[in-house]
Design a protein around this motif. Sequence first.
Motif, PDB file in Angstrom:
ATOM      1  N   VAL A 107     -34.270  25.318 -50.404  1.00  0.00           N
ATOM      2  CA  VAL A 107     -34.966  24.946 -49.179  1.00  0.00           C
ATOM      3  C   VAL A 107     -36.018  26.012 -48.896  1.00  0.00           C
ATOM      4  O   VAL A 107     -35.698  27.199 -48.776  1.00  0.00           O
ATOM      5  CB  VAL A 107     -33.999  24.823 -47.990  1.00  0.00           C
ATOM      6  N   SER A 108     -37.274  25.587 -48.806  1.00  0.00           N
ATOM      7  CA  SER A 108     -38.387  26.524 -48.638  1.00  0.00           C
ATOM      8  C   SER A 108     -39.102  26.257 -47.318  1.00  0.00           C
ATOM      9  O   SER A 108     -39.934  25.343 -47.229  1.00  0.00           O
ATOM     10  CB  SER A 108     -39.357  26.388 -49.814  1.00  0.00           C
ATOM     11  N   PRO A 109     -38.801  27.052 -46.289  1.00  0.00           N
ATOM     12  CA  PRO A 109     -39.457  26.854 -44.997  1.00  0.00           C
ATOM     13  C   PRO A 109     -40.864  27.423 -44.979  1.00  0.00           C
ATOM     14  O   PRO A 109     -41.161  28.454 -45.598  1.00  0.00           O
ATOM     15  CB  PRO A 109     -38.559  27.643 -44.031  1.00  0.00           C
ATOM     16  N   GLY A 110     -41.731  26.736 -44.237  1.00  0.00           N
ATOM     17  CA  GLY A 110     -42.990  27.337 -43.839  1.00  0.00           C
ATOM     18  C   GLY A 110     -42.721  28.243 -42.648  1.00  0.00           C
ATOM     19  O   GLY A 110     -41.589  28.699 -42.446  1.00  0.00           O
ATOM     20  N   VAL A 111     -43.727  28.515 -41.856  1.00  0.00           N
ATOM     21  CA  VAL A 111     -43.551  29.413 -40.713  1.00  0.00           C
ATOM     22  C   VAL A 111     -42.497  28.831 -39.774  1.00  0.00           C
ATOM     23  O   VAL A 111     -42.622  27.696 -39.306  1.00  0.00           O
ATOM     24  CB  VAL A 111     -44.875  29.622 -39.962  1.00  0.00           C
ATOM     25  N   THR A 112     -41.479  29.617 -39.514  1.00  0.00           N
ATOM     26  CA  THR A 112     -40.337  29.171 -38.717  1.00  0.00           C
ATOM     27  C   THR A 112     -39.991  30.229 -37.686  1.00  0.00           C
ATOM     28  O   THR A 112     -40.075  31.428 -37.960  1.00  0.00           O
ATOM     29  CB  THR A 112     -39.111  28.937 -39.628  1.00  0.00           C
ATOM     30  N   ILE A 118     -31.134  21.309 -44.405  1.00  0.00           N
ATOM     31  CA  ILE A 118     -29.913  21.747 -45.074  1.00  0.00           C
ATOM     32  C   ILE A 118     -28.806  20.720 -44.889  1.00  0.00           C
ATOM     33  O   ILE A 118     -28.094  20.364 -45.839  1.00  0.00           O
ATOM     34  CB  ILE A 118     -29.479  23.121 -44.528  1.00  0.00           C
ATOM     35  N   ALA A 119     -28.673  20.216 -43.664  1.00  0.00           N
ATOM     36  CA  ALA A 119     -27.653  19.206 -43.383  1.00  0.00           C
ATOM     37  C   ALA A 119     -27.883  17.949 -44.215  1.00  0.00           C
ATOM     38  O   ALA A 119     -26.929  17.334 -44.712  1.00  0.00           O
ATOM     39  CB  ALA A 119     -27.654  18.868 -41.891  1.00  0.00           C
ATOM     40  N   ASN A 158     -32.842  18.716 -55.026  1.00  0.00           N
ATOM     41  CA  ASN A 158     -33.132  20.001 -55.662  1.00  0.00           C
ATOM     42  C   ASN A 158     -34.056  20.909 -54.866  1.00  0.00           C
ATOM     43  O   ASN A 158     -33.839  22.120 -54.800  1.00  0.00           O
ATOM     44  CB  ASN A 158     -33.739  19.772 -57.049  1.00  0.00           C
ATOM     45  N   GLU A 159     -35.123  20.363 -54.297  1.00  0.00           N
ATOM     46  CA  GLU A 159     -36.087  21.198 -53.578  1.00  0.00           C
ATOM     47  C   GLU A 159     -36.582  20.483 -52.324  1.00  0.00           C
ATOM     48  O   GLU A 159     -36.938  19.311 -52.376  1.00  0.00           O
ATOM     49  CB  GLU A 159     -37.288  21.546 -54.457  1.00  0.00           C
TER      50      GLU A 159
END
Length: 244
Positions: free
Chosen positions: A181-186, A220-221, A233-234
């Motif tokens: 899991v790749s977050p942007g600005v969080t 994620i959930a 996968n991504e």
Amino acid sequence: MQNTSKVVAVTGASSGIGEATARRLAADGHRLFLGARRTDRLAALAQEITTAGGTAAFRRLDVTDAAEVTDFISAAHDRYGRLDAVVNNAGVMPLSPLEALRTTEWDRMIDVNVRGVLHGIAAALPRMRAQGGGHFVNIASVGAYEVSPTAAVYCATKYAVRAISEGLRQESAGDIRVTLVSPGVTESELADSISDPAAREAMKSYRAVALPASAIADAIAYALAQPPEVDVNEIVVRPAASPQ
């Protein structure tokens, strides 16, 4: 899409994405084992979850210490009798230009962001293999796909998490699921670790448009809720209003 109760261990659970993930997964009926260094926050979060009818326990955890991670995973397994998923979320982001030579901060990012994930895999993978399956959710960043000034080392650690996740996926087809899991600005406390004045100032404007941590928890959930034959996968999650 099934959503049966799972035992999920979450690192870096005292704030930000980890805290939001704990709340979301508890609301979905999962049983949680939470780890971070700030046990006062973990205690408050676990109490909040249990008061709301969920199930959560916690243990102090420094992911840079392999023995502590092993003990953390063992404690989660001992408490609930199995371990279905690990969310390797703990991370730091003390950005600075390379010429600043903040080598101690480089080492810290490598220790937490890369070794921390490897420690989580090393501790949990044998248990998951023994029980016939499991799921790793590794938190990276959009920095796993692009590099920006002051973020060279941070991005390198996230590229590493991406590579480790893909390698684990390829080696584990059939029993171990792997999600990056790749977050942007969080919204989080990550930027609080930036000690370089110029990088800290630049980050203020960069983070002007930010996702709530709950948006990453939702991703994620979603991955965890998929049936056993589905491996997400991504997932890259960015603010809709941000070009980054």
